[in-house]
Each structure stands twice: as C-alpha cells, then as structure tokens.
Design an enzyme around this catalytic site. Sequence first.
Site, PDB file in Angstrom:
ATOM      1  N   ASP A 146      -9.906  50.776 -53.380  1.00 47.58           N
ATOM      2  CA  ASP A 146     -10.507  49.689 -54.153  1.00 47.58           C
ATOM      3  C   ASP A 146     -10.831  48.519 -53.232  1.00 47.58           C
ATOM      4  OD1 ASP A 146     -11.248  48.136 -56.460  1.00 47.58           O
ATOM      5  OD2 ASP A 146      -9.316  47.120 -56.290  1.00 47.58           O
ATOM      6  N   LYS A 163      -0.365  53.654 -45.424  1.00 47.41           N
ATOM      7  CA  LYS A 163       0.612  52.662 -44.963  1.00 47.41           C
ATOM      8  C   LYS A 163       1.902  53.432 -44.668  1.00 47.41           C
ATOM      9  CE  LYS A 163       1.872  48.372 -44.154  1.00 47.41           C
ATOM     10  NZ  LYS A 163       1.339  47.580 -43.029  1.00 47.41           N
ATOM     11  N   ASP A 195     -14.787  47.450 -51.226  1.00 46.24           N
ATOM     12  CA  ASP A 195     -15.473  46.155 -51.365  1.00 46.24           C
ATOM     13  C   ASP A 195     -15.794  45.579 -49.987  1.00 46.24           C
ATOM     14  OD1 ASP A 195     -15.265  46.250 -54.134  1.00 46.24           O
ATOM     15  OD2 ASP A 195     -14.572  44.174 -54.311  1.00 46.24           O
ATOM     16  N   ASP A 206      -3.818  47.909 -43.097  1.00 42.22           N
ATOM     17  CA  ASP A 206      -4.082  46.550 -42.592  1.00 42.22           C
ATOM     18  C   ASP A 206      -5.003  46.605 -41.367  1.00 42.22           C
ATOM     19  OD1 ASP A 206      -1.981  47.811 -41.273  1.00 42.22           O
ATOM     20  OD2 ASP A 206      -0.767  45.999 -41.026  1.00 42.22           O
ATOM     21  N   TYR A 249      -2.390  52.850 -59.577  1.00 42.84           N
ATOM     22  CA  TYR A 249      -3.131  52.525 -60.794  1.00 42.84           C
ATOM     23  C   TYR A 249      -2.552  53.252 -62.010  1.00 42.84           C
ATOM     24  CZ  TYR A 249      -7.193  49.966 -58.917  1.00 42.84           C
ATOM     25  OH  TYR A 249      -8.028  49.029 -58.364  1.00 42.84           O
TER      26      TYR A 249
END
Length: 360
Positions: free
Chosen positions: A250, A194, A254, A226, A143
């Site tokens: 982020d 990752k 959700d 993942d 970000y």
Amino acid sequence: MSKQYRITLLPGDGIGPEIMAVTVAVLKQVGSQLNVGFEFQEALIGGAAIDATGNPLPDETLEICRNSDAVLLAAIGGYKWDNLPRHQRPETGLLGLRAGLGLFANLRPAQILPQLIDASSLKREVVEDVDMMVVRELTGGIYFGQPKGIFETETGEKRGVNTMVYSESEIDRIGRVAFETAQKRGGKLCSVDKANVLDVSQLWRDRMIQLSSEYPDVELSHLYVDNAAMQLIRAPKQFDTIVTGNLFGDILSDAAAMLTGSIGMLPSASLGSTGPGVYEPVHGSAPDIAGQDKANPMAQVLSAAMMLRYGLNEPEAAYRLEQAVLKVLDAGYRTGDIMSDGMKQVGCQEMGQALMQALG
Ligand code: IPM
Ligand code: MG
C-alpha cells in the site's frame, strides 16, 4: 457484435463518477471500432452505497460483480463518511470486495512517460526510463489478520490490535504471480519485507527463496521495507518487479506512483485465481476536487486498458486506449495534476473529448 462482455461499473465516490463517465465513453468508442460489445451494469459501493443502503458493500453489488466478466472501479471514500463506525466506512466496502472476489494479487505498474518527466518532483536523470511493477498481496497480512479490534483491558484501558499474518500458501500464491510477472518483464524480482524484525516477514523471505528455485530465469533479491522506501526515491531505475505484503505494498505503491509525476496516471489490476478481476486507478476519490470537472481521467482509462488486456484478452483494444492517452499527452493536453509550462490545461470532460478524438 462478435464478442459481448459484461462489465460491472462501480463509480463510487468523489471524482469517481466523473472519471468513470469518460472511461465508459472511450470504451464504447473502441468497442464499436473493433466490434467488441460491452454490457455495462452499474452498482453501488463505498459512500454512495452507505447513503443509499447503509452498507458500503451491499450483497447485490457483490453478486453483480461475481456475475460479470470484469469489474471497473473508480474510487471510494470522502470526509463525510470518515467518522462512521469501521464496518460502515467506504474502505470496508472496498476490502470486502477484494476479499469477496478472492483478489489476492494487485498489480500496480509505475512507468514514467517521457511526456510527463517534468511533472515528477524528482530530477529528470533519476526518473527517466523508470518502469516497474509492484505486485502487492491484497487479501491477507495486517489488513485482514485476526485478532483485530479495539479491546478494553481489565484496568479499563483500551488496546488497539491488528495482526500481521501470512501462511505459507498465501505467500506462495502471490510469490508465483510475482515470479511469473518478472519473467514477462525484465527478469528481476525484489521481495520487500521486514525480516530483521518481524517473524511473519522471515517466513515470507524463506518462501520466496524456496520458490525461486522454480524460476531460475528470475533474479531474486530482498530489501527491508525501510530501505526499499529509500531506494525508490534514491535510485528507482534499479527496480523491475517488486513483490510485497499488503501494508508495505500500500505504502510503496503510492511512492512508486509519485515517481511518475502524478498518481492521477496510474492504473491497477486486482486478480484472483478464477473469476472477474477488479480494475481501478491507484489514486483515491479526491473529495477536494470532486464535482468540479478538474479530475484526471487517465488512470481510469488506463485501468480499462488493463481490464481489456488482462481480464478480457482484447490486447488490440487495450493498445488503442493506451495510444490515445499518449497521443493526447503529445498534443499538450494536461489536467491540473500534471500541468507544466507551455501545456494546455483542461478539465476532466475536455480531456475525455480529446481522448475520443485521439481514438479516431
Ligand atoms: C489502496 C487504498 C486502499 C488500501 C484503502 C482505500 C482501503 O489506499 O487501494 O491502496 O489501503 O488498500
Ligand atoms: Mg493505498
């Protein structure tokens, strides 16, 4: 009044002003019950600030926030501002607020309430008893990493660039918040990265392992992002506390929110090492239902409860707000997003009145 707190209100855009109005009313009520005073000051952010000043985060807003005990934010953004240049978009204002106040730790709890199990899109046996906390790094990673931008190459072709970067100290400080959070919860911390592909993630993982020696009472595990996304949907009960970087957090927060039936129920706290925190719902500004008295104000009310608990150290007031939410749900009141058979569908304002009544 025995205590007096200065609260900055940032209602923002879309449904923001509606859910903020309900929340201010319940805060005033709980404050008068417990002899806790609030001095509210409203400031502009997001699209509302763009319309008034041309800037999604006016200097004055940041200054007002810095001078308060806590910041209560609703939501920012809407179609109207989506095509402005990036520095003028509502989201840039939110990111500027996080960076400006040094809010590197974002706590996003996802807990399923028994009253809302049927609102979840997953099976009852999968989501029953889900209770997790996502600790998301909030002021670093892709970000904020440099270089970033859209650049033209020598051939005239454009290249879009963002940089995912974490320094050891950035990883360590969010890691410590996460280990301490896990200590106070179920004692399990899952770090999501990752590391099979990204060097920045390898460093993340190495630091988490290093830090874990200081927290022998916390059981540390690792998942690739993942797989973590898959596990959240497949078997969410395995998670207690999750720690991850800005972008992965982020996305996963959700997904975690949706396990509970509606993102309209979930609060969050963004904290720095000093100074006021920002308390805001995980959901966005929902421009499709803005101004129609349909929004669910509960995530905003629960964000105020997090503010009382973590920011102002007023656990009794926090508890009363949380109990009011449960009571209203027990009584069958539902906004459209959490509606199910046999319940009483209400709008934002009526939900607010029910909460006031539940507070007594
Ligand atoms: C969130 C939001 C923000 C983010 C947007 C609005 C900038 O999605 O708080 O999760 O990406 O952090
Ligand atoms: Mg998000």
